[in-house]
Write an enzyme that holds these catalytic residues in place. Structure first.
Site, PDB file in Angstrom:
ATOM      1  N   LYS A  77       0.825  -1.198   0.000  1.00  5.85           N
ATOM      2  CA  LYS A  77       0.000   0.000   0.000  1.00  5.85           C
ATOM      3  C   LYS A  77       0.865   1.255   0.000  1.00  5.85           C
ATOM      4  O   LYS A  77       2.088   1.200   0.092  1.00  5.85           O
ATOM      5  CB  LYS A  77      -0.942  -0.005   1.209  1.00  5.85           C
ATOM      6  CG  LYS A  77      -1.926  -1.166   1.194  1.00  5.85           C
ATOM      7  CD  LYS A  77      -2.780  -1.215  -0.059  1.00  5.85           C
ATOM      8  CE  LYS A  77      -3.909  -0.227  -0.029  1.00  5.85           C
ATOM      9  NZ  LYS A  77      -4.848  -0.376  -1.160  1.00  5.85           N
ATOM     10  N   HIS A  95      -2.038   4.656  -5.632  1.00  2.45           N
ATOM     11  CA  HIS A  95      -3.336   5.338  -5.660  1.00  2.45           C
ATOM     12  C   HIS A  95      -3.205   6.820  -5.989  1.00  2.45           C
ATOM     13  O   HIS A  95      -3.731   7.684  -5.282  1.00  2.45           O
ATOM     14  CB  HIS A  95      -4.076   5.145  -4.330  1.00  2.45           C
ATOM     15  CG  HIS A  95      -4.297   3.714  -3.964  1.00  2.45           C
ATOM     16  ND1 HIS A  95      -5.104   2.875  -4.704  1.00  2.45           N
ATOM     17  CD2 HIS A  95      -3.785   2.953  -2.959  1.00  2.45           C
ATOM     18  CE1 HIS A  95      -5.091   1.665  -4.161  1.00  2.45           C
ATOM     19  NE2 HIS A  95      -4.287   1.679  -3.109  1.00  2.45           N
TER      20      HIS A  95
END
EC number: 1.5.1.7
Length: 372
Positions: A77, A95
């Site tokens: 992540k 992201h």
């Protein structure tokens, strides 16, 4: 030529237990001539000793920052929100390619430090298909939680409580079956569930969880592109008890549901699980909430409804961490063929495509982001 060094960093995202490398894939990489340094981690589902037995060298947490520039940093992540420039090649989910909130600050750290982002979300083969994804387990976990939230709502007035990761799928399904039984006792029937994006990895995971939890085929509406082609909002969503959104978003499409479509007196919908969790994206087809939820607080209520039952949204952006061991093993296994080419990543088609996309996205950065 010196062997390529991969540095597996410890994850910093709260309740993130997954790992891009597993002891199994680490052993394969070492067998192929790589050196693998693994940061000690109190959160990772795999014990540090499992990596050590596989031949990895254990190093302190967060030591990647000071690792030699030529080491490739492997994570899962996003990094913590810091401001220092990034000098390494990073393999991770960042992201920041779909105009998510704060994307400029995240992306600009790489060119500012001479680093490179090879984003795991955009590793594709020559046909444009992702080489590895957590989609199946994201859908599986999302649908499982949605069933639990549905049952909870029927029996409690307070919000659904926090959840923790499960050691395996069987343990999760056992809990879900128990919850569904309680929900059926309150509702007098099984829930009706619509899954959009049902033919993809994520959607097939959602449908699998529903069936394993005892939801019969006739209670599952499995939609894909053909069914949504006419454009929403869709009454079939508000007629269902649960909506699981599993589509992969790349551009704006008509909304599947919106605040206006929810304001109907006969609404059955109680739970939305937005597995895609593109909460801040301007492209979202589920613009009924603005908060990304967490395993600590899995749901957020939809405010402003004037009729019908309460409506809760699950928008956890790392759902597969509910099943961290199985999700990690499946993902890392699929990623391994690409990992094995990292020693010449500039000339490996999968990584070269990721680098090209990185360069294209960097070119869209405002000058102000690069000057920090």
């Amino acid at each position: 030529m010196a062997p390529t060094v991969l540095h597996l960093r410890s994850e910093t995202k709260h309740l993130e237990h997954r790992s891009a490398l597993t002891p199994t894939t680490t052993a394969e990489l070492i067998k192929a001539g790589y050196i693998v340094n693994v940061e000690r981690s109190p959160e990772r589902i795999f014990d540090d000793e499992e990596f050590e037995k596989a031949g990895a060298t254990l190093v302190p947490e967060h030591s990647w920052v000071d690792a030699p520039k030529e080491h490739i940093i492997v994570g899962l992540k996003e990094l913590e929100e810091k401001d220092f420039p990034l000098k390494h090649v990073h393999v991770q989910f960042a992201h920041c390619y779909k105009q998510q909130a704060g994307w400029e600050n995240v992306l600009a750290r790489f060119p500012r430090g001479g680093g490179t982002l090879l984003d795991l979300e955009f590793l594709v083969d020559e046909h444009g298909r992702r080489v590895a994804a957590f989609g199946f387990h994201a859908g599986f976990a999302g649908a499982a939680l949605a069933l639990e939230v549905w049952a909870w709502q029927l029996n409690h007035s307070e919000p659904f409580p926090g959840v923790e990761s499960y050691p395996n799928e069987d343990a999760l399904i056992a809990d879900v079956k128990k919850a569904v039984k309680e929900g059926v006792e309150a509702a007098g029937r099984l829930p009706r569930v619509i899954v959009i994006g049902a033919r993809g990895r994520c959607g097939s995971g959602a449908v699998s969880a529903l069936k394993k939890a005892g939801i019969p085929d006739e209670n599952i509406l499995d939609w894909d592109m053909a069914e949504t082609a006419k454009g929403g909002p869709f009454k079939e969503i508000t007629d269902s008890d649960i909506f699981v959104n599993c589509i992969y978003l790349t551009s704006k499409i008509p909304n599947f549901v919106n605040m206006e479509s929810l304001q109907v007196p006969d609404r059955q919908l109680r739970v939305v699980c937005d597995v895609s969790a593109d909460t801040t994206s301007p492209f979202t087809p589920v613009p009924i909430y603005t908060v990304a939820t967490t395993f600590d607080k899995p749901t957020v209520p939809v405010d402003g409804l004037t009729s019908g039952p309460p409506l809760s949204v699950i928008s956890i952006d790392h759902l597969p961490s509910l099943l961290p061991r199985e999700a990690s093993e499946a993902f890392s296994h699929d990623l391994l063929p690409s990992l094995l080419t990292l020693n010449d990543w500039q000339n490996s088609p999968v990584w070269a495509r990721a680098k090209q996309l990185f360069d294209e996205k960097v070119a869209t950065l405002p000058e102000s982001a690069l000057q920090k």
